[in-house]
Design an enzyme around this catalytic site. Structure first.
Site, PDB file in Angstrom:
ATOM      1  N   ASP A   1       0.843  -1.203   0.000  1.00 30.71           N
ATOM      2  CA  ASP A   1       0.000   0.000   0.000  1.00 30.71           C
ATOM      3  C   ASP A   1       0.876   1.250   0.000  1.00 30.71           C
ATOM      4  OD1 ASP A   1      -2.177  -1.652   0.211  1.00 30.71           O
ATOM      5  OD2 ASP A   1      -2.344  -1.438   2.393  1.00 30.71           O
TER       6      ASP A   1
HETATM    7  N1  URA Z   1      -1.300  -5.903   3.891  1.00 34.33           N
HETATM    8  C1  URA Z   1      -1.787  -4.636   3.899  1.00 34.33           C
HETATM    9  O1  URA Z   1      -2.826  -4.376   4.479  1.00 34.33           O
HETATM   10  N2  URA Z   1      -1.088  -3.696   3.258  1.00 34.33           N
HETATM   11  C2  URA Z   1       0.102  -3.920   2.635  1.00 34.33           C
HETATM   12  O2  URA Z   1       0.710  -2.994   2.082  1.00 34.33           O
HETATM   13  C3  URA Z   1       0.597  -5.230   2.645  1.00 34.33           C
HETATM   14  C4  URA Z   1      -0.125  -6.210   3.290  1.00 34.33           C
END
Ligand code: URA
Length: 241
Positions: free
Chosen positions: A107
């Site tokens: 993310d």
């Molecule tokens: N899980 C999440 O919620 N975000 C990420 O970036 C990676 C795994």
């Protein structure tokens, strides 16, 4: 020993532009091969341990590129971003030209270990859940993490878009508000949704390990480096064959 290839093709393969543009780089005296100024774009060069210098910058030849990147927050892992700049803007332009892709996305606000490659088979092997590769996330939460929450994460939680539960394969409580959790799948916002499902929340998320491969301690945020055969061996040993 690999078969020698013309310098123009080598430069093209590394992402320095069209073959015509690569030939022009040589004619403009902008390319050195193992420290020696190149004159002929058609010259056949051995690629083993080849060090190029293009427009004053050293460039190791790699037939396929495998790199590790320490992702900073506020960058998106896609080429066409929506709200934030792209992680690819932090990498040398030949990588973008030759089509490197993130091996699974993080993310925009997640930091840490990101592998990036132009080897489609490698990307597939590293991202398919069938291969059971554990990814370790350091999760910082606003509320204290309880044993009950950890138990729930290990037993499996059901997320709203799939009745099949997802599990943490390991949980280690680092401090009252920090949990190191290992997961093998890569569902959308998986860690954040798992933490919400057990009644907590994610303040900060950092990926520290993929399989047996840990983020190099001396790789600063925003920096990248090549992965070498020993690193790749460590990664391939993590894969269920
Ligand atoms: N899980 C999440 O919620 N975000 C990420 O970036 C990676 C795994």
């Amino acid at each position: 020993m690999a078969k020698p290839i013309s310098l123009e093709k080598i430069l093209f393969s590394q992402g320095f532009g069209t073959r015509r543009y690569c030939a022009d780089l040589v004619y403009a005296d902008l390319v050195k091969v193992n420290g020696v100024l190149a004159e002929d774009p058609e010259e056949r060069i051995a690629t083993d341990d080849l060090l190029l210098n293009v427009e004053g910058k050293d460039w190791e030849y790699h037939e396929k590129a495998y790199i590790v990147f320490n992702k900073p927050p506020n960058y998106e892992c896609s080429h066409k971003t929506t709200h934030h700049p792209s992680v690819y803007s932090l990498l040398p332009s030949p990588f973008v030209e030759r089509g490197l892709q993130c091996v699974g996305r993080l993310d925009y606000d997640t930091t840490g270990l990101l592998l990036i490659s132009d080897d489609g088979q490698f990307i597939h092997k590293m991202t398919t859940p069938k291969k059971n590769i554990g990814k370790v996330y350091q999760i910082t939460t606003p509320n204290p993490i309880t044993e009950k929450q950890i138990d729930h994460l290990l037993k499996g939680v059901v997320l709203d878009d799939d009745p099949k539960p997802c599990f943490a394969t390991a949980c280690e409580q680092v401090s009252e508000n920090i949990l190191a959790m290992t997961i093998v799948e890569g569902r959308y916002h998986q860690v954040k949704r798992m933490m919400a499902a057990v009644g907590n929340h994610v303040d900060q998320l950092h990926r520290s390990q993929i399989g047996a491969y840990r983020m190099p301690a001396d790789l600063a945020q925003g920096e990248w480096r090549w992965l070498y055969p020993d690193d790749l061996k460590q990664l391939s040993q993590s894969i269920d064959q």
